[in-house]
Design a protein around this motif. Structure first.
Motif: not given
Length: 802
Positions: A4-6, A11-12, A28-34, A516-521
């Protein structure tokens, strides 16, 4: 949760909207910045759930470190800065230090920008040593020339030195070389050598002027008389150095600039001697000027000794030859061979292996006791390290050798005694780094292949044997200590029943324990990763049993139905060598007793009788490190010496067109080498890489004086008869006493400061300078006594046949 987090953090790029002005890019921006945005992320609507409702903790932190950096005993973030190939180490290091000083002012007292190792310090120290010794040597050469030659002649001969040096420095960049420690050392090596040709030419011209020749004729005849001999002497020295350009291995690459520098300098010396020196001498003497012989230059005492020994050749010659060869043989048998001596070493490498059950923080606490020992050692300049579990390593820099009372080996011996009280570290290994390739311990062996039991048995037997060898100490082997291991044993029947793969189970456990690393910003230039894991308090096997794994039909199955936990011990790590499992066995050496090659020969002899396939179940011993590099260098040296001897032999045959005269000139080589071995022995030196290079260089240098003497005797042999042959040889030898003595003294004067460290000791170049300097002295003695005696025997044989 991880999925779900991933899926939520995205950012597409959707391409460009060409129909709109300026063709904007569609994102398409849906980043979690904090962390706050992550907490408020919706994960369900029936019921309404946010991530914070199900997550135990959502926080910003740093990635878990696998090792701790250490600089001067402080926990650090370590940077390794290197220059590119064209960069200047000294200026770059100075710029870095200036930058660190400015940044330190901004950081205040909370953080320190420390330096654990700075190569520029070593380079600066070695350059200072070489420069100091070079200046002292240059001064001694100038004084020697002033004492032996007329002042005006000595001036122009002395000018040959800067002409050759600056000419060489101007040419070296064309060969891709820079001004480094080895270049400076090579220039010191040739300070005395490059004036030899100028001395020979000027001495011959002055001798003809003293005999009453007109100046123009004296210059012309003088050059004609010595040209073949000078050319042959320059070429013979070059031939001796040329094979050194092709030595194999890292050591050959490292010292490539030394023979290159010498060869280029010899070219300038040859040009200077045949073009510039005669032109300057025309200005020194006026046309028609009568020149009296310089009384002090006659060296009557030395001429008397030479004449006496030649007349007593029947007794003197066999005694002299037998004595020199005997001393050489005894010295060679007594000398130990060490690739790079450690008497002037300034680097100590350490490795500690902790108990495998200790965590990284616990290992750090244990290693602080070891770093305290380093900190309390006054000879330590700085150190850096990497603390890990179970292995930690450090590199320690010492202050320059001439500023401390103890050498590196004595410091290590003291550290070993103090380290015995440290209980939390299973094994501590100290190594003195001699500074040259390869790094590592003098004896470095690998027990490779076979079964685990066979390798263990062979490694243990090898350790026991090394401990019995005189001079071998600090014998170490990889412990391969077992570490606790919990194994999840999969229940495959239930996996198949619920439609769950082994990969799913492994991922769930990985997520739970390590995360596990699932995503990044990207926040500015910083890359921030999102890691999903269980809380530290929820990682016991009983708690892991309650983790749910999604099976077919979206069933959630507890992990306890799918695995059984087994607790055992297993190796903390498995090392490989060329794809095979390996155990490293190593040892330090007392170089006054033995050397790496001798130890390896004993190892080969000891295990040659063993049946490796049955006694040790297929395990074998592989040599690496210094021993391997030494054996490779020995083969390279053998080839280099062979090529040098063959080249000089061919050159002398072309020059003399006679076999006996050629062999007479070559006879100085074994006698000079034996003398050089004796010099190393009485000075307590080892037979090192650079000492052998000095001997190879000495081959070409030794031939010069004997070549010029034999050429002079051959040029005037028409005056030799059966009745006067003894006096003819004595007179011819005495005519060469002054130039031979002068060329020898200038060479020795130029090398003495470097050989004895008058301006600072260098463990690389000092043995080479010692060999070349004293080798020239022995060569002079042989040239003035043995060579004319052998020549006289040949003439007597020729007259006897006639």
């Amino acid at each position: 949760m991880a999925a779900l987090v991933a899926q939520r953090n995205a950012l597409i790029s959707g391409g460009r909207l060409d129909q709109l002005k300026n063709s904007p890019e569609l994102i398409t921006a849906a980043e979690l910045k904090s962390a706050e945005q992550l907490r408020e992320m919706m994960i369900g609507f029936a019921p309404r759930l946010k991530l914070k409702d199900v997550a135990g903790d959502i926080r910003e932190s740093f990635a878990k470190g696998e090792v701790y950096g250490s600089i001067n005993g402080n926990k650090s973030i370590v940077f390794d800065l290197r220059t590119n190939e064209s960069g200047d180490v000294l200026s770059t290091a100075e710029s870095v230090r200036n930058l660190l000083a400015k940044e330190q002012e901004l950081l205040g007292k909370n953080y320190t920008l420390g330096v654990g190792f700075d190569l520029s310090n070593e380079i600066q120290e070695k350059a200072s040593i070489v420069q100091s010794n070079g200046l002292v040597g240059l001064g001694l050469v100038l004084v020697t020339l002033a004492l032996f030659l007329r002042k005006r002649i000595a001036l122009w001969v002395a000018i040959s030195i800067p002409v050759c040096i600056f000419g060489t420095l101007a040419v070296l960049p064309a060969f891709g070389q820079i001004l480094d420690v080895f270049t400076l050392s090579a220039l010191i090596l040739i300070i005395g050598i490059i004036v030899d040709d100028a001395v020979v030419v000027s001495d011959r011209i002055v001798a003809l002027v003293e005999e009453g020749y007109e100046l123009e004729r004296a210059v012309t005849e003088g050059i004609k008389n010595v040209f073949p001999a000078v050319l042959a002497s320059v070429l013979s020295t070059m031939i001796a150095f040329v094979p050194l350009l092709f030595l194999p291995g890292n050591s050959g690459k490292m010292m490539y600039v030394i023979p290159l520098t010498v060869i280029i300098a010899l070219c300038f010396s040859f040009i200077d001697a045949l073009l510039f020196i005669p032109a300057h001498l025309k200005g020194v003497f006026k046309q028609g000027e009568a020149v009296a012989k310089k009384g002090s230059s006659q060296l009557k005492w030395l001429n008397t000794i030479v004449a006496s020994l030649i007349r007593k050749r029947a007794v003197f010659l066999p005694v002299m030859v037998a004595t020199i060869i005997g001393l050489g043989v005894v010295s060679y048998q007594s000398l130990t061979y060490l690739f790079f001596p450690v008497d002037g070493a300034y680097l100590i490498e350490m490795e500690a292996e902790a108990d495998t059950e200790l965590s990284l923080d616990e290992v750090w606490k244990e290693t602080q006791a070891l770093e305290k020992i380093i900190k309390n050692t006054p000879e330590v300049a700085a150190w850096y390290g990497q603390v890990g579990t179970p292995v930690s390593t450090w590199g320690v820099s010492l202050i320059p050798a001439n500023q401390r009372d103890r050498n590196a080996e004595q410091i290590v011996a003291d550290w070993e005694k103090q380290a015995e009280s440290i209980t939390g570290l299973a094994q501590i290994e100290f190594d003195v780094d001699g500074g040259g390739p390869p790094a590592g311990r003098p004896v470095d062996l690998r027990v490779v292949g076979g079964s685990d039991e066979g390798r263990e048995k062979l490694a243990n037997d090898l350790v026991a044997f090394l401990q019995e060898i005189p001079g071998s100490h600090r014998v170490r082997r990889d412990l391969n200590a077992p570490s606790p291991q919990a194994q999840a044993v999969l229940q495959y029947d239930w996996l198949n029943y619920y439609g769950i793969s082994a990969m799913q189970v492994g991922d769930i456990i990985k997520y739970a324990i390590d995360g596990q690393r699932v995503t990044r910003v990207f926040n500015g230039e910083e890359e921030v990763h999102f890691r999903v894991a269980l809380d530290d308090n929820d990682r016991l096997p009983t708690e892991l049993d309650e983790l749910l794994v999604r099976g077919k039909n979206n069933q959630l199955i507890p992990l306890r139905k799918l695995v059984r936990w087994e607790f055992t011990d297993a190796l903390a790590g498995i090392d490989h060598y060329n794809g095979k499992r390996v155990i490293r066995v190593s040892a330090g050496l007392d170089t006054t007793i033995t050397d790496p090659v001798a130890v390896f020969d004993q190892v080969q002899t000891r295990f040659a009788t063993a049946n490796m396939s049955t006694d040790y179940q297929g395990a074998s011993i592989i040599v690496t490190g210094q021993i391997l590099e030494t054996l490779e260098a020995e083969r390279g040296f053998s080839v280099a010496i062979g090529f040098a001897l063959f080249g000089i032999l061919l050159l002398l045959l072309l020059l003399f067109d006679r076999v006996f005269e050629t062999l007479i000139v070559l006879s100085v080589i074994p006698l000079g080498i034996c003398g050089a071995l004796f010099i190393l022995f009485i000075h307590g030196q080892v037979l090192s890489f650079f000492a052998i290079i000095g001997m190879i260089a000495l081959i070409g240098i030794m031939v010069n004086n004997s070549l010029v003497l034999v050429w002079h005797l051959m040029e005037t042999e028409q005056a030799c008869t059966r009745a006067n042959m003894v006096e003819f040889v004595i007179k011819g030898t005495q005519s060469r006493v002054r130039p031979i003595l002068l060329t020898t003294v200038t060479t020795v004067a130029g090398l003495t400061p470097l050989a004895y460290g008058l301006g600072g000791y260098d463990n690389y170049m000092s043995p080479m300078a010692l060999v070349v300097g004293w080798g020239c002295v022995i060569s002079m003695m042989v040239t003035l006594t043995v060579i004319p005696s052998l020549y006289l025997l040949v003439k007597q044989r020729q007259f006897g046949k006639a």
